[in-house]
Design an enzyme around this catalytic site. Structure first.
Site, PDB file in Angstrom:
ATOM      1  CB  CYS A  81      -8.644  58.675  92.105  1.00  0.00           C
ATOM      2  SG  CYS A  81      -7.411  57.973  93.219  1.00  0.00           S
ATOM      3  CB  CYS A  96      -3.124  62.419  92.031  1.00  0.00           C
ATOM      4  SG  CYS A  96      -1.924  61.077  92.064  1.00  0.00           S
ATOM      5  CB  CYS A 113      -2.057  53.548  90.901  1.00  0.00           C
ATOM      6  SG  CYS A 113      -1.458  54.856  92.025  1.00  0.00           S
ATOM      7  CD  GLN A 159      10.669  57.979 105.222  1.00  0.00           C
ATOM      8  OE1 GLN A 159       9.854  58.600 104.558  1.00  0.00           O
ATOM      9  NE2 GLN A 159      11.061  58.397 106.416  1.00  0.00           N
ATOM     10  CG  PHE A 174      10.391  60.606 116.666  1.00  0.00           C
ATOM     11  CD1 PHE A 174       9.190  60.431 117.351  1.00  0.00           C
ATOM     12  CD2 PHE A 174      11.135  61.746 116.921  1.00  0.00           C
ATOM     13  CE1 PHE A 174       8.742  61.382 118.263  1.00  0.00           C
ATOM     14  CE2 PHE A 174      10.705  62.708 117.825  1.00  0.00           C
ATOM     15  CZ  PHE A 174       9.502  62.523 118.498  1.00  0.00           C
ATOM     16  CD  GLU A 213       9.431  54.226 116.847  1.00  0.00           C
ATOM     17  OE1 GLU A 213       8.203  54.214 117.045  1.00  0.00           O
ATOM     18  OE2 GLU A 213      10.010  55.074 116.140  1.00  0.00           O
ATOM     19  CG  ASP A 253      11.567  60.797 109.798  1.00  0.00           C
ATOM     20  OD1 ASP A 253      10.666  61.642 109.624  1.00  0.00           O
ATOM     21  OD2 ASP A 253      11.723  59.811 109.049  1.00  0.00           O
ATOM     22  CB  CYS A 284       5.847  63.799 106.165  1.00  0.00           C
ATOM     23  SG  CYS A 284       4.933  63.406 107.673  1.00  0.00           S
TER      24      CYS A 284
END
Length: 416
Positions: A75, A78, A152, A253, A280, A300, A348, A374
């Protein structure tokens, strides 16, 4: 392809072990620093064949689908379940530290904000119709192969327990064997399921979908490429206790735990600011919280997200005024002349960052800025622009929103 035995010297930014060979570095997934491993090597990529000497930091993965011996394949969700907690947390923090250092920035960086397994409320699955039904899972790393998953540990039990329902809904909508995506958001009123990659559904498929969903409990909405196909209940999530119905397929999020941690950091820095711009802003993750302390201007590019925010603000008592503006900040950033109206700015952006907007912010007189990202690399670039304009980065906090992956969220606070 060649086989050889190598010693892993370090972890790369993607979580791969790195060995130094005569012809250059070799990247070996699922290998840890200090380990001696036999690998099959193709160019600069290595596949672990066996581990001769294991690291003391190695631990057993918590998921049956993880790693080279994973059930149904490896997978790609991860990459770091085999790494013990302490070095894993250090690795995540170092991703942020090294990105900042690459731009000459050395602000205080907090310890990683730790998120728990089973907290992910939003997951994007790969799917494909087969003779046996619907294949649902995650793509194998660097491959189009879909690994069918039965569990999961990252994702909320409220989603994992409904895998059969998600498969049935996807199967009712698809007519061929082309792969597509199913995004599932766990809301307070049920699962919000957004499908992309299917061109259209015919009348028969719509009827089948409707019958399938109405026979189930706990499905709030199903949409295709943003078009709502059926909505038994309006999906509701809360931003700081304020109910919002997000647009179909809209951004949220990934975990509420990380969102709350980031919001707490943001609010602590913004303090008692009276006039705040949230850039944003999405559906109001931060804007609605900010409206409890000051007037907010929320900007936005996505019209449906703004409408969701506006509706929530208008129907929540006790908030300061919230104005909304549809605007592509990549092409039309708030100019310095506009920014003079604000005491604080929060932004963001997507992974690409906010370079153009930061160039305007750098010339502004805004006293306080909170940057949420991120992507540590684009965050570092944006912070460098702001520091050149006279801002001081007082604190950066990494947040482990993307558990056991090489991705990390970060919140930076600045002042001038």
């Amino acid at each position: 392809m060649s086989t050889q035995t190598v010693t892993i010297k370090s972890l790369g930014a993607q979580g791969d072990g790195i060995a130094h060979c005569p012809d250059g570095p070799v990247y070996v997934p699922f290998a840890l620093p200090g380990e001696t491993v036999a690998i099959a090597k193709v160019k600069d990529q290595g596949t672990v064949m066996s581990i001769t000497e294991a690291s003391a930091d190695r631990r057993d993965p918590v998921c049956r689908h993880f790693g080279p011996e994973g059930i149904n394949g490896t997978c790609g969700g991860c990459s770091l379940q085999h790494l013990a907690d302490q070095p894993y947390h250090a690795f995540k923090r170092e991703l942020v530290v090294s990105a900042l250092r690459s731009k000459g920035l050395t602000p205080p960086v907090d310890d990683l904000v730790i998120c728990r397994p089973g907290e992910r409320r939003r997951a994007v699955f790969a799917a494909r119709k087969t003779e046996k039904g619907l294949l649902l899972g995650f793509s194998q790393a660097n491959s189009h192969h879909i690994v069918a998953i039965e569990e999961c540990p990252v994702t909320s039990p409220g989603i994992v327990s409904r895998f059969d329902a998600i498969r049935a809904i996807g199967l009712s909508m698809v007519a061929n064997a082309e792969p597509f995506r199913i995004t599932v958001l766990e809301t307070l009123s049920g699962l919000d399921i957004s499908v992309e990659g299917i061109k259209s559904v015919n009348d028969k498929q719509r009827r089948t979908l409707t019958e399938t969903v109405l026979a189930m409990r706990g499905i709030a909405r199903v949409s295709l490429s943003g078009e709502i196909l059926i909505e038994p209940q309006k999906p509701i999530i809360e931003f700081g206790g304020i109910p919002v119905s997000p647009p179909a397929g809209g951004f949220t999020q990934a975990t509420k735990q990380a969102e709350d941690a980031m919001a707490e950091l943001m609010l602590a820095h913004v303090g008692k600011s009276k006039r705040i711009a949230d850039l944003f802003c999405g559906s109001g993750t931060f804007a609605l919280r900010l409206a409890r302390i000051g007037r907010v201007h929320a900007v936005e590019a996505e019209d449906k997200a703004l409408k969701a925010l506006d509706f929530a603000a208008r129907n929540t008592q006790g908030l300061k005024p919230v104005s909304v503006e549809k605007r592509d900040l990549f092409r039309r950033p708030l100019m310095t002349s506009e920014l003079k109206n604000y005491d604080a700015v929060v932004f963001d952006p997507p992974r690409a960052g906010a370079e153009v907007q930061c160039k305007e912010l750098a010339r502004s007189t805004v006293k306080k800025i909170v940057a949420v990202s991120c992507n540590p690399l684009t965050l570092a670039r944006d912070l460098a622009i702001l520091t050149e304009g006279g801002y001081r980065v007082t604190r950066v906090t990494p947040v482990d929103q993307f558990l056991w992956s090489p991705h990390v969220e970060a919140v930076a606070v600045l002042e001038k």
